[in-house]
Motif scaffolding. Structure first.
Motif, short mmCIF file in Angstrom:
data_model
loop_
_atom_site.label_atom_id
_atom_site.label_comp_id
_atom_site.label_asym_id
_atom_site.label_seq_id
_atom_site.Cartn_x
_atom_site.Cartn_y
_atom_site.Cartn_z
N TYR A 170 7.32 6.53 2.08
CA TYR A 170 7.92 7.43 1.10
C TYR A 170 6.92 7.75 0.00
CZ TYR A 170 12.61 6.10 2.85
OH TYR A 170 13.73 5.87 3.62
N VAL A 171 6.93 8.98 -0.44
CA VAL A 171 6.31 9.37 -1.70
C VAL A 171 7.40 9.96 -2.58
CG1 VAL A 171 4.66 10.90 -2.83
CG2 VAL A 171 4.02 9.75 -0.74
N ARG A 200 8.15 9.76 5.97
CA ARG A 200 7.74 9.73 7.36
C ARG A 200 8.21 8.44 8.02
NH1 ARG A 200 7.36 14.14 6.46
NH2 ARG A 200 5.63 15.60 6.67
N THR A 201 8.68 8.56 9.24
CA THR A 201 9.08 7.40 10.03
C THR A 201 8.00 7.12 11.06
OG1 THR A 201 11.42 7.98 9.77
CG2 THR A 201 10.86 6.44 11.54
N LEU A 202 7.44 5.91 11.01
CA LEU A 202 6.39 5.52 11.94
C LEU A 202 7.01 4.73 13.08
CD1 LEU A 202 3.55 4.58 9.45
CD2 LEU A 202 4.14 6.81 10.42
N ARG A 203 6.19 4.43 14.09
CA ARG A 203 6.72 3.84 15.32
C ARG A 203 6.95 2.35 15.22
NH1 ARG A 203 1.30 4.24 19.13
NH2 ARG A 203 0.05 2.70 18.00
N ALA A 204 6.42 1.71 14.19
CA ALA A 204 6.52 0.25 14.09
C ALA A 204 6.86 -0.15 12.66
CB ALA A 204 5.20 -0.41 14.52
N SER A 205 7.32 -1.38 12.50
CA SER A 205 7.65 -1.91 11.18
C SER A 205 6.39 -2.05 10.33
CB SER A 205 8.33 -3.26 11.34
OG SER A 205 8.63 -3.84 10.10
N ILE A 206 6.58 -2.10 9.02
CA ILE A 206 5.48 -2.22 8.07
C ILE A 206 5.79 -3.36 7.11
CG2 ILE A 206 4.10 -1.03 6.32
CD1 ILE A 206 5.20 1.61 7.54
N GLU A 207 4.82 -4.25 6.92
CA GLU A 207 4.99 -5.36 5.99
C GLU A 207 3.94 -5.37 4.89
OE1 GLU A 207 5.47 -9.16 7.77
OE2 GLU A 207 7.03 -8.50 9.17
N ALA A 208 2.77 -4.79 5.13
CA ALA A 208 1.68 -4.82 4.16
C ALA A 208 1.86 -3.71 3.13
CB ALA A 208 0.33 -4.67 4.87
N PRO A 209 1.35 -3.91 1.93
CA PRO A 209 1.39 -2.84 0.93
C PRO A 209 0.54 -1.65 1.37
CG PRO A 209 0.89 -4.95 -0.09
CD PRO A 209 0.78 -5.15 1.39
N VAL A 210 0.94 -0.46 0.97
CA VAL A 210 0.16 0.74 1.24
C VAL A 210 -1.04 0.77 0.30
CG1 VAL A 210 1.55 2.11 -0.36
CG2 VAL A 210 0.30 3.26 1.47
N THR A 211 -2.14 1.37 0.76
CA THR A 211 -3.34 1.56 -0.07
C THR A 211 -3.57 3.05 -0.26
OG1 THR A 211 -4.41 -0.50 0.63
CG2 THR A 211 -5.84 1.25 -0.18
N LEU A 212 -3.79 3.47 -1.50
CA LEU A 212 -4.02 4.88 -1.80
C LEU A 212 -5.49 5.13 -2.05
CD1 LEU A 212 -1.08 5.72 -4.24
CD2 LEU A 212 -1.19 6.03 -1.77
N GLY A 213 -6.11 5.98 -1.24
CA GLY A 213 -7.46 6.44 -1.49
C GLY A 213 -7.43 7.75 -2.24
N ARG A 214 -8.57 8.40 -2.34
CA ARG A 214 -8.62 9.68 -3.04
C ARG A 214 -7.84 10.77 -2.30
NH1 ARG A 214 -12.23 9.59 -7.22
NH2 ARG A 214 -13.84 7.96 -7.15
#
Length: 389
Positions: free
Chosen positions: A227-228, A239-253
């Protein structure tokens, strides 16, 4: 992905070992490792590209979870132990203004960065304590279903907020507002009072949010959602991805980097579309380290250096044992495993490695010229501060 890899044979000696030729030459035309301008004072956090206050004051270093302290300093060519402190769990601390904030079951411990002496503790009964965010002389500490604000100098409690679900470590840009995951909610809290300004319920348990200079929260959930949100809590995209997510997201430029539980790493653009995807390169638990040229990720015992724009793998390095998440300080990549490894960011070789008597990791942080690494053996875990020898 290549089908074969060539790994350097590691030195079997204890202590420091200078190792060279440690990488696979996988990609062509490796990008040059560069950093933003470091002349003059750094910009204030509210104007910094990644929301950084210049210190390792959150679990991911800055509000964007880049794990990239490009203005910092740490041992580059060799290292020695500055101090060791026994802890109960193995997570790297946050570091701010000469203080080291160590989370442990039942308490937060604050140490002097130079001497390793205990400055104060905050008991939390037998409760889980998350790695705190420290900004503006305040430590924001997730303690199970509470979020507590403590005076960073004295440990005095300034406010506490309770909920029905566990809080994640919060993120902030400028220190005025905290954005935090809480069960299926993203909540924005007043940093001075803890009062809720707004909230948004998402699908699935929310992981720790990330913020950029726009202060728009980007977050993932364990249901595989990305989500944004606008600053007022309304949605920009999902967006819905194909697998679960546990790690924090990282934002680049330019992209948001998301690690799925099948160890797939994705780069999503500002509209949520997948720009590139690399399979089997990133441990789903911890996320990645971002620099403008490279994204560094560990899968199992291998460190992968990927082009941040294309996802092409430029080099890889075998660490000898299952490792955690890398960190980049100045011009060196650090990652744990059976030893602490320090590598050139462009893949020309390993600068040094040091045996600390146990498994190093899962993560690494830095500050005041030192690296802070958890080291675990059969007798327990120590937090080890390393400085230049």
């Amino acid at each position: 992905m290549p089908s074969r890899r060539r790994f350097l044979a590691h030195s079997s000696a204890l202590g420091l070992g200078a190792l060279g030729g440690c990488v696979d030459a996988l990609g062509s035309d490796r990008p040059t490792y560069t950093t933003p301008g470091t002349d003059g004072p750094p910009p204030p956090p509210e104007h910094h590209a990644f929301g950084s206050d210049g210190q390792w004051s959150s679990p991911g270093f800055d509000a964007s979870n880049t794990r990239w302290d490009y203005r910092g300093s740490a041992p580059r060519d060799d290292a020695r132990v500055r101090w060791r402190y026994p802890v109960q769990e193995g997570r790297a601390p946050t570091v701010s203004n000469g203080q080291v904030f160590v989370s442990a079951p039942g308490e937060l411990v604050v140490l002097d960065a130079m001497e390793g002496e205990e400055l104060w503790t905050a008991p939390t009964e037998p409760s889980w304590v998350g790695v705190p965010l420290v900004r503006n002389a305040t430590a924001y500490v997730p303690v199970e279903t509470d979020l507590r604000a403590l005076d960073a100098v004295t440990g005095e409690e300034l406010w506490s907020r309770s909920a029905d679900e566990r809080f994640t470590p919060p993120a902030t840009v400028g220190g005025e507002e905290l954005v935090v995951g809480n069960g299926e909610y993203v909540r924005a809290l007043d940093a001075e009072t803890g009062e809720e300004r707004r909230s948004r319920r998402l699908y699935g348990t929310v992981n720790a949010p990330a913020l950029g200079t726009t202060r728009s929260p980007t977050t993932t959930t364990q249901a595989g959602e990305v989500y944004v949100l606008e600053r007022d809590g309304t949605g920009v995209w999902r967006r819905t991805l194909r697998a679960s997510i546990e790690a924090p997201v990282t934002l680049g430029r330019d992209y948001a980097y998301v690690t799925e539980v099948d160890d797939t790493l994705r780069a999503l653009d500002h509209g949520g579309e997948t720009v590139w995807r690399a399979e089997g390169v990133a441990d789903f638990r911890f996320g990645v380290a971002y620099t403008d040229a490279y994204v560094y990720a560990v899968d199992g015992s291998t460190l992968h250096a990927l082009d941040s724009d294309s996802g092409e793998e430029h080099w890889a390095h075998h660490l000898g044992e299952r490792a955690g998440v890398p960190a980049v300080v100045d011009d060196t990549v650090y990652v744990g495993g059976d030893r602490l490894h320090a590598l050139d960011p462009e893949g020309t070789g390993e600068r040094f490695s040091v045996d600390l008597g146990g498994r190093v990791g899962p993560d690494v942080s830095a500050g005041d010229g030192a690296l802070y690494v958890p080291v675990t053996d059969d007798e327990g875990t120590d937090l080890v501060a390393l400085e230049t020898a």
